[in-house]
Write an enzyme that holds these catalytic residues in place. Structure first.
Site, short mmCIF file in Angstrom:
data_model
loop_
_atom_site.label_atom_id
_atom_site.label_comp_id
_atom_site.label_asym_id
_atom_site.label_seq_id
_atom_site.Cartn_x
_atom_site.Cartn_y
_atom_site.Cartn_z
N SER A 163 -7.21 9.03 2.14
CA SER A 163 -6.11 8.75 3.07
C SER A 163 -5.27 10.00 3.28
O SER A 163 -5.02 10.75 2.32
CB SER A 163 -5.24 7.61 2.53
OG SER A 163 -4.27 7.23 3.47
N ALA A 164 -4.80 10.22 4.50
CA ALA A 164 -4.11 11.46 4.85
C ALA A 164 -2.73 11.58 4.23
O ALA A 164 -2.32 12.66 3.80
CB ALA A 164 -3.99 11.57 6.37
N HIS A 165 -1.99 10.47 4.16
CA HIS A 165 -0.58 10.59 3.78
C HIS A 165 -0.37 10.82 2.28
O HIS A 165 0.75 11.02 1.84
CB HIS A 165 0.22 9.38 4.26
CG HIS A 165 0.01 8.13 3.46
ND1 HIS A 165 0.96 7.64 2.59
CD2 HIS A 165 -1.01 7.26 3.42
CE1 HIS A 165 0.53 6.52 2.05
NE2 HIS A 165 -0.67 6.26 2.54
N CYS A 290 7.39 -6.35 -6.77
CA CYS A 290 8.20 -7.51 -6.35
C CYS A 290 7.48 -8.23 -5.22
O CYS A 290 7.09 -7.61 -4.24
CB CYS A 290 9.58 -7.07 -5.89
SG CYS A 290 10.60 -6.37 -7.22
#
Length: 349
Positions: A163-165, A290
């Protein structure tokens, strides 16, 4: 107050190289599937980025199929298989696992049937790195790509998710990397884009950013940037150990991502620490999640044998290339002060 970002495993700061490539791609009006000059120009950007990603991932001779990210990639890579796997996998992969594998106390998973197994290369929460067996069906390399020297051609996996991010590229773009000749069922049917494996017009802007970020991340690795980050991570842990009392540091005895520290003070809930440190100017993550207001113990730590109280008390600090020595020492001083306050309050109960 100057904020300090220490949550790079969640997402990273956009690299200037990626920003520049994306801005340039914005000026292209052509569809990569069109045969006219404008279309060919857009197609050239996509193919250049594909080559950049493949080179950075050590995947020459493999197929890089662009997706919207690792979650879609997991659906594409895992959805046509009956997979074994463990509780330390990311939920995007975990949702496709039908048979459970046990996890040792050091976070390592033993694989008996590689061809039917999904095994992440590095855990996003603890940073623990796995040794992948040859013939592995799927590996989630999302956290490892850009932080560790990787050659997909040597990893032993048939399919990999990236994934790029996570390495300084934009959000919303990723890839499945396949050994050449591997068959994979199409999840999104359409116009036959991405070698017929993922329909839909390519995200040219995001792909351009992914390619530039991948190339820059490979350069960082070669220049020892992550070795410097590892020194800072170790400095942080050494500073914390001096006054941390019964705090548990997860995965220290084995191989970890160079930027990741996961630790727990039993009883001091992770989400409380995240909020306190956020107010103090530091962005970190909790080892618990959560959902609908209900706090769950970390499935990763639970799988490693930690009790529920400890698993609910874990936090993750993940550094990046721009993290400084003053950043980690400020964090250590602030966290230790808040831990001291917590212990004093507990002592009065």
């Amino acid at each position: 107050m100057t904020r300090v970002y220490l949550d790079h495993n969640a997402t990273t700061v956009l690299r200037p190289e990626a920003r520049a490539a994306m801005i340039a791609a914005m000026d292209l009006c052509g569809n990569p599937s069109s045969v006219h000059g404008e279309g060919r120009a857009a197609k050239a950007v996509v193919e250049r980025a594909r080559a950049q990603v493949a080179a950075a991932f050590g995947a020459d001779g493999a197929d890089v199929v662009f997706t919207s990210g690792s979650t879609e990639g997991a659906s594409l890579a895992c959805g046509d298989q009956n997979l074994q796997g463990s509780s330390i996998e990311h939920d995007a992969v975990r949702s496709w696992i039908t048979e459970d594998l046990s996890v040792a106390s050091d976070g390592i998973v033993t694989v008996a049937d590689p061809g039917r197994t999904a095994l992440q290369l590095a855990n996003s929460e603890t940073g623990i790195v796995q040794t992948l067996p040859q013939g592995l069906a799927v590996t989630d390399a999302t956290q490892a790509f850009g932080k560790l020297p990787i050659a997909f051609n040597w990893l032993g996996a048939t399919r990999a998710l990236i994934s790029a991010h996570k390495l300084g590229g934009p959000k919303g773009i990723g890839a499945v990397v396949l050994r050449r000749g591997t068959e994979m069922a199409t999840q999104i049917k359409g116009g036959g884009q991405e070698m017929g494996r993922r329909g839909g017009t390519e995200n040219v802007i995001g792909i351009a950013g992914f390619g530039a970020a991948s190339e820059a991340s490979a350069r960082d690795l070669a220049n020892g940037v992550w070795e410097r980050v590892e020194i800072l991570r170790n400095m942080l842990e050494q500073a914390l150990v001096a006054g941390a009392g019964d705090t548990i540091f997860v995965g220290q005895s084995g191989r970890r991502l160079p930027n990741t520290s996961c630790f727990a003070t039993p009883g001091w809930k992770g989400e409380t620490q995240v909020m306190q440190m956020d107010l103090a100017g530091f962005a970190i993550s909790a080892g618990s999640a959560c959902s609908s207001g209900k706090v769950r113990a970390s499935a990763v730590l639970t799988a490693m044998g930690y009790d529920e109280i400890t698993a609910q008390s874990a936090i993750r600090v993940s550094l990046g290339p721009e993290t400084s020595e003053s950043d980690v020492l400020r964090f250590a001083d602030t966290w230790l002060a808040k831990q001291k306050t917590y212990r004093a309050r507990v002592a009065c109960v």
